[in-house]
Design an enzyme around this catalytic site. Structure first.
Site, short mmCIF file in Angstrom:
data_model
loop_
_atom_site.label_atom_id
_atom_site.label_comp_id
_atom_site.label_asym_id
_atom_site.label_seq_id
_atom_site.Cartn_x
_atom_site.Cartn_y
_atom_site.Cartn_z
N THR A 85 14.85 41.17 -10.10
CA THR A 85 14.06 40.80 -9.24
C THR A 85 13.52 41.80 -8.29
O THR A 85 14.03 42.13 -7.33
CB THR A 85 14.67 39.67 -8.42
N LYS A 160 8.66 35.06 -9.75
CA LYS A 160 10.21 34.89 -9.36
C LYS A 160 10.27 34.77 -7.72
O LYS A 160 11.14 34.26 -7.33
CB LYS A 160 10.96 36.17 -9.91
N LYS A 228 17.69 39.97 0.39
CA LYS A 228 16.75 41.05 -0.12
C LYS A 228 15.45 40.40 -0.59
O LYS A 228 14.30 41.08 -0.19
CB LYS A 228 17.48 41.89 -1.30
#
Length: 280
Positions: A85, A160, A228
């Site tokens: 990701t 994503k 994150k």
């Protein structure tokens, strides 16, 4: 998750070569028949398709560019599938590096955590060449229940970030719902049952209900990784000049939870941070 996914490929009868910067993490796969390689360079030279799944873009860059990394291998015609990701910009940058070496790069992050990974029920979100996606489809069919091709490089990574924004908001929403209910004197068990019987019941909630009941949060998807991702999401929103108030609020809450020591807990531990902020 990468270990679970590789195990599913082994069980499906595929010959698997593995490399990890921490050698011990390949032990369970080697025990089941995987072939351990001593470097990323050796791995890509022995395989037509290589999968990368790492925590962030800096880790991906390291594995790609170090002296014995992916780009040091013989890449013409080989496919590199990055399931990490990272930002769409990072994916496009890595795609260019791989293409310059004669390889083909797919960004193919997944929606789903440990449970779906083990069960081969992930949703795979692909950006890159259609022909490369089709070549990888037999592997994707083992790893997931659905593969969605969004277009050129970077589009899978954009997808994503989009789905993880919804995941973060839902996670914080459940935490706030429980906190409001408890402040009103409602029993948590009954509130959880109410959610389970309502239109708001989801597979995500069902999978985390026991965590809320016990207030124990073993990680299926670590909170620090969600923090994150929310950083990436808000950076992307600023680049696209779109206002996302819930994304901003979620980023602040998850980052605060991470900084308060919940980073290695499941993302549902955002509930703990909400309670902390309300002095409970």
């Amino acid at each position: 998750m990468g270990e679970l996914m590789a195990m599913n490929l082994l069980k499906a009868g595929y010959s698997i070569h593995v490399y990890n910067r921490t050698v011990e993490k390949t032990a369970s796969l080697v025990k089941e028949g995987a072939i351990r390689e001593s470097s990323a360079k050796e791995l890509v030279e022995r395989c037509d398709v290589s999968f990368i799944m790492l925590s962030d873009a800096s880790a991906v860059k390291d594995v790609l560019t170090k002296e014995d990394g992916v780009l040091a291998g013989l890449l013409p015609g080989k496919v590199i599938v990055d399931m990490s990701t990272i930002s769409p910009e990072g994916s496009r940058s890595f795609a260019q590096l791989v293409t310059e070496r004669g390889g083909i790069y797919l960004d193919a992050p997944v929606s789903g955590s440990v449970g779906p990974a083990k069960a081969g029920q992930l949703v795979i979100l692909v950006g890159g060449e259609e022909s490369a996606k089709e070549a990888c489809q037999p592997y994707f069919d083992v790893l997931g229940k659905e593969t969605i091709h969004f277009g050129k490089n970077g589009k899978g990574s954009a997808a994503k970030l989009s789905i993880n924004l919804l995941l973060a908001i839902v996670g914080q929403g459940v935490g706030e719902t429980l906190l409001l209910a408890e402040k009103a004197g409602l029993e948590r068990g009954k509130v959880l049952e109410m959610i389970s019987q309502s239109a708001m019941a989801t597979p995500l909630f069902a999978g985390k209900r026991e965590m809320y009941e016990k207030e124990e949060f073993p990680a299926a998807f670590m909170l620090k990784l969600m923090a994150k991702d929310l950083g990436l999401i808000n950076e992307q929103a600023h680049r696209l000049d779109v206002s996302l108030p819930l994304a901003e609020a979620a980023k602040d809450t998850y980052m605060s939870a991470r900084d308060s020591g919940e980073g290695d807990s499941d993302m549902a531990a955002v509930f703990v941070e909400l309670k902390r902020k309300n002095n409970r």
